[in-house]
Each structure stands twice: as C-alpha cells, then as structure tokens.
Design a protein around this motif. Structure first.
Motif, mmCIF file in Angstrom:
data_model
loop_
_atom_site.group_PDB
_atom_site.id
_atom_site.type_symbol
_atom_site.label_atom_id
_atom_site.label_comp_id
_atom_site.label_asym_id
_atom_site.label_seq_id
_atom_site.Cartn_x
_atom_site.Cartn_y
_atom_site.Cartn_z
ATOM 1 N N THR A 184 0.821 -1.215 0.000
ATOM 2 C CA THR A 184 0.000 0.000 0.000
ATOM 3 C C THR A 184 0.858 1.268 0.000
ATOM 4 O O THR A 184 0.504 2.261 -0.627
ATOM 5 C CB THR A 184 -0.941 -0.015 1.220
ATOM 6 O OG1 THR A 184 -1.809 -1.138 1.071
ATOM 7 C CG2 THR A 184 -1.774 1.253 1.312
ATOM 8 N N ARG A 185 1.998 1.207 0.670
ATOM 9 C CA ARG A 185 2.938 2.330 0.748
ATOM 10 C C ARG A 185 3.279 2.942 -0.620
ATOM 11 O O ARG A 185 3.556 4.148 -0.722
ATOM 12 C CB ARG A 185 4.230 1.801 1.429
ATOM 13 C CG ARG A 185 5.426 2.687 1.475
ATOM 14 C CD ARG A 185 6.582 1.967 2.194
ATOM 15 N NE ARG A 185 6.861 0.658 1.626
ATOM 16 C CZ ARG A 185 7.528 0.460 0.496
ATOM 17 N NH1 ARG A 185 8.019 1.481 -0.174
ATOM 18 N NH2 ARG A 185 7.723 -0.756 0.026
ATOM 19 N N VAL A 186 3.277 2.125 -1.679
ATOM 20 C CA VAL A 186 3.646 2.642 -3.001
ATOM 21 C C VAL A 186 2.534 2.481 -4.043
ATOM 22 O O VAL A 186 2.748 2.721 -5.234
ATOM 23 C CB VAL A 186 4.955 1.990 -3.529
ATOM 24 C CG1 VAL A 186 6.133 2.417 -2.659
ATOM 25 C CG2 VAL A 186 4.843 0.476 -3.604
ATOM 26 N N LYS A 187 1.348 2.088 -3.601
ATOM 27 C CA LYS A 187 0.257 1.903 -4.576
ATOM 28 C C LYS A 187 -0.066 3.196 -5.316
ATOM 29 O O LYS A 187 -0.291 3.204 -6.527
ATOM 30 C CB LYS A 187 -0.999 1.369 -3.869
ATOM 31 C CG LYS A 187 -0.944 -0.142 -3.665
ATOM 32 C CD LYS A 187 -2.152 -0.679 -2.916
ATOM 33 C CE LYS A 187 -2.088 -2.211 -2.930
ATOM 34 N NZ LYS A 187 -2.771 -2.825 -1.812
ATOM 35 N N GLY A 188 -0.106 4.309 -4.575
ATOM 36 C CA GLY A 188 -0.387 5.589 -5.215
ATOM 37 C C GLY A 188 0.744 6.032 -6.134
ATOM 38 O O GLY A 188 0.512 6.550 -7.231
ATOM 39 N N ASP A 189 1.978 5.827 -5.671
ATOM 40 C CA ASP A 189 3.150 6.172 -6.501
ATOM 41 C C ASP A 189 3.032 5.481 -7.861
ATOM 42 O O ASP A 189 3.258 6.097 -8.911
ATOM 43 C CB ASP A 189 4.466 5.699 -5.859
ATOM 44 C CG ASP A 189 4.708 6.217 -4.452
ATOM 45 O OD1 ASP A 189 3.794 6.150 -3.614
ATOM 46 O OD2 ASP A 189 5.841 6.669 -4.186
ATOM 47 N N ILE A 190 2.704 4.177 -7.816
ATOM 48 C CA ILE A 190 2.632 3.387 -9.044
ATOM 49 C C ILE A 190 1.508 3.883 -9.943
ATOM 50 O O ILE A 190 1.686 4.054 -11.155
ATOM 51 C CB ILE A 190 2.502 1.894 -8.690
ATOM 52 C CG1 ILE A 190 3.872 1.385 -8.213
ATOM 53 C CG2 ILE A 190 1.979 1.079 -9.871
ATOM 54 C CD1 ILE A 190 3.844 0.062 -7.504
ATOM 55 N N LEU A 235 -5.968 5.880 -2.240
ATOM 56 C CA LEU A 235 -5.584 5.094 -1.063
ATOM 57 C C LEU A 235 -4.220 5.520 -0.498
ATOM 58 O O LEU A 235 -4.032 5.576 0.719
ATOM 59 C CB LEU A 235 -5.539 3.611 -1.462
ATOM 60 C CG LEU A 235 -5.143 2.586 -0.405
ATOM 61 C CD1 LEU A 235 -6.250 2.461 0.649
ATOM 62 C CD2 LEU A 235 -4.871 1.226 -1.051
ATOM 63 N N ASP A 236 -3.291 5.819 -1.369
ATOM 64 C CA ASP A 236 -1.914 6.178 -0.964
ATOM 65 C C ASP A 236 -1.593 7.575 -1.492
ATOM 66 O O ASP A 236 -1.087 7.730 -2.599
ATOM 67 C CB ASP A 236 -0.932 5.126 -1.519
ATOM 68 C CG ASP A 236 0.525 5.542 -1.359
ATOM 69 O OD1 ASP A 236 0.865 6.145 -0.324
ATOM 70 O OD2 ASP A 236 1.317 5.262 -2.288
ATOM 71 N N PRO A 237 -1.888 8.615 -0.712
ATOM 72 C CA PRO A 237 -1.688 10.004 -1.180
ATOM 73 C C PRO A 237 -0.211 10.339 -1.390
ATOM 74 O O PRO A 237 0.679 9.670 -0.870
ATOM 75 C CB PRO A 237 -2.275 10.845 -0.043
ATOM 76 C CG PRO A 237 -3.064 9.916 0.817
ATOM 77 C CD PRO A 237 -2.468 8.556 0.636
ATOM 78 N N VAL A 238 0.031 11.385 -2.132
ATOM 79 C CA VAL A 238 1.384 11.878 -2.412
ATOM 80 C C VAL A 238 2.087 12.228 -1.094
ATOM 81 O O VAL A 238 1.488 12.846 -0.216
ATOM 82 C CB VAL A 238 1.309 13.138 -3.305
ATOM 83 C CG1 VAL A 238 2.694 13.726 -3.521
ATOM 84 C CG2 VAL A 238 0.631 12.816 -4.638
ATOM 85 N N ASP A 239 3.330 11.815 -0.969
ATOM 86 C CA ASP A 239 4.097 12.160 0.237
ATOM 87 C C ASP A 239 5.367 12.934 -0.143
ATOM 88 O O ASP A 239 5.619 13.219 -1.316
ATOM 89 C CB ASP A 239 4.420 10.924 1.073
ATOM 90 C CG ASP A 239 5.378 9.963 0.378
ATOM 91 O OD1 ASP A 239 5.967 10.328 -0.672
ATOM 92 O OD2 ASP A 239 5.559 8.850 0.881
ATOM 93 N N ALA A 240 6.152 13.284 0.871
ATOM 94 C CA ALA A 240 7.328 14.131 0.662
ATOM 95 C C ALA A 240 8.363 13.465 -0.246
ATOM 96 O O ALA A 240 9.003 14.129 -1.069
ATOM 97 C CB ALA A 240 7.964 14.476 2.009
HETATM 98 CA CA LIG Z 1 3.273 6.399 -1.406
#
Ligand SMILES: [Ca+2]
Ligand SMILES: [Ca+2]
Ligand SMILES: [Ca+2]
Length: 273
Positions: A184-190, A235-240
């Motif tokens: 889940t940590r990188v689902k949004g990134d992908i 689910l996984d919003p943009v982070d720093a």
């Molecule tokens: Ca992420």
C-alpha cells in the motif's frame, strides 16, 4: 528547559543550518529556485505557472494540455539512469543508500547491478507493454523508473497492476497469473507513474501508451488496471518522498514534471471516478 525555549532553540539551529547548507546552491538568476543536487526543491509559484495552460480543463482537453506541458523533455541515457536514481530515490535518513520500490528496503547505492541481493532499474510501466526497451525515451524516463531488488523486479516481470493473488515472499506483495499487487505504501506512486506515462506518450512520432481496464495486455502499449489504479491514487496520497523525486527530475534531469504528483485530482478529471 520548557517547551518554548526548546522550540526557540531548535528554530535558531535550523535557521543557522539552513543558511549554511542552502545558500551555495540557490541559483543567482532565480532566488525562488534551488537548482543543484538531491536537495532540489521547486517553488509553489513555479509549479502553479507550469500548469497554468491546463487551468479549467477536464477530460480529453486536460489530457492534451498536460501532454503539451510535459512533452519534449530532456531524455537521459539508460546508463545515466543509475546516477539519477541514486539522487531521486535516496534514503531520506542515509545519503549512502536508496529505497527499493517494492521491498521498502534501504540499500547501498553501490549495491547496484544484476545479481541476487543487488538493486536494479525497475520499469514500472513494464517495457514490454509497447515493447519500447531501454533506448532513450519511455525506456529511460525517470518518472517511472525506480530502484528495485533484482529478484523482486524479476518476480513482478511484466504483470499489470491489480489487487489480489497470493502472497509473494520477497515483499509485502501479492500476485497471480495476470497481475501484481504492491505494498500500500507505493500503490499511489505506481498509479501516478502509470498515469504520467499515458499522458506523456501520445504518438506523433513517439509511441502512444494508454491505461487499460484489462490485465493480460501482452505487448500492447496498454497498462492496467485503470479502475484499481484510480483507487490506489486515493488510497496512498502523495508524500514528501514522491514530491522530492518529482522536483529533482524536473530541476536537474528532465525539465518536466509528473502532473499527477502535483495534482492527483487530474486523474479523476481525465478518467472519471
Ligand atoms: Ca506512497
Ligand atoms: Ca489478477
Ligand atoms: Ca497516451
């Protein structure tokens, strides 16, 4: 020491460190922009101006406008990708390491290569989807390239992205015969990387890549699964970490940005809910 003096002391220390650390890399021609190295940060006013031509647009008009904004980027060689990833994906707490995409593991920048235990260059948009290989263009576009554990990269292969399957032991991932589910940590990134590729590559002398509601896309220039990717974007919003790598790619390497990191809502505006 009470909390007020702690905060005030920390603030003074930060300001002192800040002026020492950042003054040398501020460009003389533009005081709002830091242009060098992994510290590169793009100002909000620069970002706002970058997307000004797309203001008020939705659907196909927004997609076309964003394409015009991000196309003709400075392409890097596949060899340069190694160097760039060591900056874009640097471990925020260890300058000697990068963070691997699927495992989340911090690994030495110098442990790169093709052997078990090393990291290599993962094409998040599987390069067989459109068969564009590793020549300059989509094959070397830093916006979808990430450090990955060699074995995990191979396990993902060219699978489309979707939920489901059985647990894969090399990371917090699931897979079945036609899809790969990352942590889940990188689902949004992908999701945002796939959206970028679909908008950046629109034909006109280049390949035209598009999102798809299907999996099992074979060598077609399609990547799925769109409805899952739209859900992962929320689910996984943009982070720093993601913002920083977007800034570094823009400022130092390619001179173009991933619009879906700056404006995740563009995905809904283009592809609907
Ligand atoms: Ca992420
Ligand atoms: Ca599946
Ligand atoms: Ca396209």
């Amino acid at each position: 020491m009470n909390w007020k003096s702690k905060i005030s002391g920390a603030l003074v220390a930060t300001l002192a460190l800040g002026s020492l650390a950042f003054t040398p890399v501020i460009a003389k021609t533009d005081s709002t922009k830091i242009v060098a190295g992994p510290q590169a940060v793009t100002s909000q006013s620069t970002i706002d101006a970058y997307y000004q031509p797309a203001a008020g647009k939705t659907g196909a008009a927004l997609k076309a406008s964003l394409h015009d904004i991000i196309d003709n980027h400075t392409e890097v060689s596949y060899d340069t990708v190694w160097t760039a990833l060591k900056e874009t994906d640097q471990d925020p707490s260890n300058v000697n390491n990068v963070i691997e995409l699927y495992t989340g593991k911090s690994i030495s920048k110098n442990s790169n290569g093709g052997n078990v235990g090393q990291w290599n260059r993962e094409h998040v948009w599987a390069k067989s989807h459109g068969d564009f290989g590793t020549s300059m263009g989509p094959g070397t576009d830093l916006h979808h390239l990430r450090p990955s554990d060699v074995v995990v990269n191979s396990a993902r292969g060219n699978l489309d992205f979707d939920n489901g399957g059985t647990k894969y032991s090399g990371c917090d991932c699931n897979r079945d015969g036609d899809s790969w589910e990352p942590p889940t940590r990188v689902k949004g990134d992908i999701a945002r990387m796939i959206f970028y590729m679909a908008v950046r590559y629109e034909g006109g002398g280049e390949i035209d890549l598009e999102t798809s509601e299907n999996v099992n896309n074979g060598s077609n220039p399609l990547h799925g699964k769109l409805s899952t990717l739209k859900a992962w974007n929320k689910l996984d919003p943009v982070d720093a970490f993601e913002k920083k790598r977007n800034d570094i790619i823009f400022e130092k390497w390619q001179k173009n940005r991933n619009p879906f990191i700056d404006h995740p809502e563009y995905a809904t505006a283009i592809w609907g809910n």
